[in-house]
Design a protein around this motif. Structure first.
Motif, PDB file in Angstrom:
ATOM      1  N   ASN A   1     -15.005  17.065   5.998  1.00 25.19           N
ATOM      2  CA  ASN A   1     -16.291  17.683   6.320  1.00 25.19           C
ATOM      3  C   ASN A   1     -16.522  17.669   7.837  1.00 25.19           C
ATOM      4  O   ASN A   1     -16.946  18.661   8.424  1.00 25.19           O
ATOM      5  CB  ASN A   1     -17.418  16.949   5.601  1.00 25.19           C
ATOM      6  CG  ASN A   1     -18.760  17.634   5.809  1.00 25.19           C
ATOM      7  OD1 ASN A   1     -18.923  18.806   5.460  1.00 25.19           O
ATOM      8  ND2 ASN A   1     -19.704  16.915   6.404  1.00 25.19           N
TER       9      ASN A   1
ATOM     10  N   CYS B   1     -23.732  19.150   6.286  1.00 21.26           N
ATOM     11  CA  CYS B   1     -22.824  19.839   5.365  1.00 21.26           C
ATOM     12  C   CYS B   1     -22.125  20.994   6.075  1.00 21.26           C
ATOM     13  O   CYS B   1     -22.763  21.854   6.674  1.00 21.26           O
ATOM     14  CB  CYS B   1     -23.615  20.356   4.163  1.00 21.26           C
ATOM     15  SG  CYS B   1     -22.622  21.386   3.077  1.00 21.26           S
ATOM     16  N   SER B   2     -20.810  21.016   5.989  1.00 19.21           N
ATOM     17  CA  SER B   2     -20.056  22.056   6.699  1.00 19.21           C
ATOM     18  C   SER B   2     -20.092  23.382   5.936  1.00 19.21           C
ATOM     19  O   SER B   2     -19.605  24.395   6.414  1.00 19.21           O
ATOM     20  CB  SER B   2     -18.607  21.600   6.896  1.00 19.21           C
ATOM     21  OG  SER B   2     -17.998  21.335   5.660  1.00 19.21           O
ATOM     22  N   GLN B   3     -20.683  23.353   4.727  1.00 19.25           N
ATOM     23  CA  GLN B   3     -20.792  24.568   3.922  1.00 19.25           C
ATOM     24  C   GLN B   3     -22.124  25.282   4.202  1.00 19.25           C
ATOM     25  O   GLN B   3     -22.139  26.444   4.514  1.00 19.25           O
ATOM     26  CB  GLN B   3     -20.692  24.185   2.439  1.00 19.25           C
ATOM     27  CG  GLN B   3     -20.553  25.352   1.504  1.00 19.25           C
ATOM     28  CD  GLN B   3     -19.094  25.780   1.356  1.00 19.25           C
ATOM     29  OE1 GLN B   3     -18.243  25.459   2.186  1.00 19.25           O
ATOM     30  NE2 GLN B   3     -18.803  26.496   0.321  1.00 19.25           N
TER      31      GLN B   3
ATOM     32  N   ASN C   1     -16.857  20.788  10.435  1.00 23.98           N
ATOM     33  CA  ASN C   1     -17.992  20.933  11.354  1.00 23.98           C
ATOM     34  C   ASN C   1     -17.528  21.119  12.793  1.00 23.98           C
ATOM     35  O   ASN C   1     -18.133  21.851  13.565  1.00 23.98           O
ATOM     36  CB  ASN C   1     -18.926  19.726  11.253  1.00 23.98           C
ATOM     37  CG  ASN C   1     -19.887  19.851  10.089  1.00 23.98           C
ATOM     38  OD1 ASN C   1     -20.316  20.961   9.749  1.00 23.98           O
ATOM     39  ND2 ASN C   1     -20.224  18.733   9.473  1.00 23.98           N
TER      40      ASN C   1
ATOM     41  N   THR D   1     -16.424  16.954  -0.526  1.00 23.75           N
ATOM     42  CA  THR D   1     -15.092  16.826   0.086  1.00 23.75           C
ATOM     43  C   THR D   1     -14.987  15.431   0.703  1.00 23.75           C
ATOM     44  O   THR D   1     -15.882  14.610   0.516  1.00 23.75           O
ATOM     45  CB  THR D   1     -14.860  17.937   1.146  1.00 23.75           C
ATOM     46  OG1 THR D   1     -13.536  17.813   1.666  1.00 23.75           O
ATOM     47  CG2 THR D   1     -15.836  17.823   2.309  1.00 23.75           C
TER      48      THR D   1
ATOM     49  N   ARG E   1     -23.274  10.824   2.839  1.00 27.54           N
ATOM     50  CA  ARG E   1     -21.924  10.508   3.260  1.00 27.54           C
ATOM     51  C   ARG E   1     -21.658   9.021   3.070  1.00 27.54           C
ATOM     52  O   ARG E   1     -22.445   8.183   3.496  1.00 27.54           O
ATOM     53  CB  ARG E   1     -21.805  10.885   4.736  1.00 27.54           C
ATOM     54  CG  ARG E   1     -20.552  10.497   5.401  1.00 27.54           C
ATOM     55  CD  ARG E   1     -20.564  11.071   6.800  1.00 27.54           C
ATOM     56  NE  ARG E   1     -19.437  10.523   7.526  1.00 27.54           N
ATOM     57  CZ  ARG E   1     -19.530   9.525   8.395  1.00 27.54           C
ATOM     58  NH1 ARG E   1     -20.689   8.987   8.662  1.00 27.54           N
ATOM     59  NH2 ARG E   1     -18.452   9.081   9.001  1.00 27.54           N
TER      60      ARG E   1
ATOM     61  N   CYS F   1     -22.986  17.208  -0.650  1.00 28.54           N
ATOM     62  CA  CYS F   1     -24.201  17.895  -0.223  1.00 28.54           C
ATOM     63  C   CYS F   1     -25.095  18.132  -1.437  1.00 28.54           C
ATOM     64  O   CYS F   1     -24.673  18.774  -2.408  1.00 28.54           O
ATOM     65  CB  CYS F   1     -23.849  19.218   0.447  1.00 28.54           C
ATOM     66  SG  CYS F   1     -25.315  20.181   0.866  1.00 28.54           S
TER      67      CYS F   1
END
Ligand SMILES: [Zn+2]
Length: 441
Positions: A427, A399-401, A431, A422, A408, A415
């Motif tokens: 994502n 997760c890029s958050q 990343n 997204t 995925r 997430c």
């Protein structure tokens, strides 16, 4: 910076096509001979001494045996040597990359390996297990040299990819091997003082080496020009791009270029796989006939049904259309984003799966992935934009958050920990941005 210009010849007589195919085949033989002689670890150092290799190749008798004019023979040697050099520099890049991600190496050990990679004499000695003088900046340190040299040799073995002949339908010519006259390009032939004419459709000329690419009944001629690099003051900031098979380019800021590239390829893929199924059915019947001794039927079927000409022609048209789209979208992106720097990932290894229509589709678009990278690289060079590549490790499913493992699908990312949602492409692009920033690039 060098730019390639592609010229087209008119339709050529079969006799000329035969001559060109013959030169291309011999050219490939010369390159193969150079690869066999000089691409091994025994030649790591020698590959930097092109004159020695040229001398050796001049004296080995191959040119006389092939009756290949010097204009092609010498060029084939130069090209093969350049390919071997690029093989070694790729191997070294991959080793540098591999040691960067290793926890079991100290800084001093990494420095030793990087030094060996930098010094060709030492590198060659390590690979050939010869004695060598320790480079000055590492000799003082207390390192387990045996272990490190073993690691270097192991990584070389892992990453070595010997240059191969990828195409036997093209060759290069040195300037002395061609001249322009009356709207045509005249190539040196195997007969002294006789030249072969290729009529040209435009009037551009070259004074450098040129490349001849053989088509069905004509040729493309690649000439090379220096172009000035355009520095643009208004370029600012860095963009982070995920190169995908659905949309060509997804930026971490959410912008998408080359949207739905897959749809451009998709109808073609379905048609191709249907066609492939049909062809293999015909081939089966044909083989049955041949086995039953009915060679005439088999021959007739092969001539009538298995001709590749039309098939290749259609494939070529789709490819050209897709490439035009990619180029236009790359230009649009550079004009709208005006980046100073671009970060992308290096190409990963492609898993070999069974060929379904979906998989075939991915493979096709993936092959455009290579095209996108090459064009992006070229455009960055022309515009003076810095292009950085990072490894794609841990950019897809995290997760890029919040940095935890997410779920995925091919399209979406979700997430379960923080609820971030997204597209999978976005994502990954985010990343890439996080990874590049934290690595300080
Ligand atoms: Zn999250």
């Amino acid at each position: 910076m060098t730019k390639t210009i592609c010229q087209h010849s008119g339709k050529l007589p079969e006799e000329t096509m035969d001559f060109l195919r013959g030169i291309a085949a011999d050219y490939a033989k010369v390159k193969t001979a150079v690869y066999e002689r000089c691409s091994g670890i025994g030649s790591v150092e020698r590959i930097n001494h092109i004159y020695d290799i040229q001398t050796e190749m001049r004296n080995c008798g191959l040119r006389q045996q092939l009756r290949l004019p010097v204009a092609y023979y010498e060029m084939a040697i130069v090209e093969a040597v350049a390919n071997i050099k690029s093989m070694w520099s790729k191997i070294k890049d991959r080793i540098r990359e591999a040691i960067r991600n290793r926890d079991n190496l100290t800084d001093a050990e990494c420095r030793y390996i990087r030094t060996v990679l930098k010094l060709d004499q030492v590198f060659a000695a390590v690979l050939q297990r010869r004695a060598y003088e320790m480079p000055r900046n590492v000799s003082e340190e207390d390192l387990d040299i045996g272990r490190l040299n073993n690691l270097i040799r192991r990584l070389v073995r892992r990453y070595v990819a010997k240059p191969k002949i990828r195409s036997t339908t093209q060759f290069k010519v040195i300037p002395a091997g061609y001249k322009y006259k009356n709207g045509g390009l005249y190539l040196v032939s195997r007969v002294p003082r006789r030249r072969i004419c290729l009529p040209l459709k435009d009037t551009q000329t070259s004074t450098r080496q040129i490349r001849i690419c053989i088509k069905e009944d004509s040729v493309d001629i690649h000439i090379f020009r220096d172009v000035e690099i355009h520095e643009d003051e208004s370029r600012k900031g860095t963009i982070y791009i995920y190169i995908g098979y659905r949309d060509a380019l997804t930026l971490s800021n959410g912008h998408v270029y080359g949207q739905e590239l897959n749809k451009l390829v998709s109808p073609e893929t379905e048609r191709l796989s249907a066609k492939n199924a049909e062809r293999s059915k015909i081939r089966h019947v044909m083989e049955q006939s041949a086995m039953a001794g009915d060679y005439r039927k088999a021959g007739r079927m092969e001539a009538n049904n298995l001709g590749r000409k039309k098939y290749e022609e259609q494939k070529r048209r789709v490819r050209e259309r897709t490439q035009n789209y990619i180029n236009a979208e790359l230009n649009r992106m550079l004009a709208e984003e005006k980046p100073e720097r671009i970060v992308i990932t290096r190409t990963g290894t492609v898993s070999r799966k069974k060929s379904s229509a979906k998989e075939l589709n991915r493979r096709l678009t993936r092959s455009f992935g290579g095209y996108i990278r090459r064009r992006l690289e070229e455009k960055c060079r022309i515009h003076g934009i810095e292009l950085l590549t990072i490894s794609s490790k841990d950019t897809a499913s995290i997760c890029s958050q919040c940095g935890k493992q997410g779920a995925r699908t091919s399209r979406e990312f979700h997430c379960g920990h923080c609820g971030f949602r997204t597209t999978a492409a976005r994502n990954t692009a985010r990343n890439i941005e996080k990874k590049a920033i934290s690595a300080g690039t």
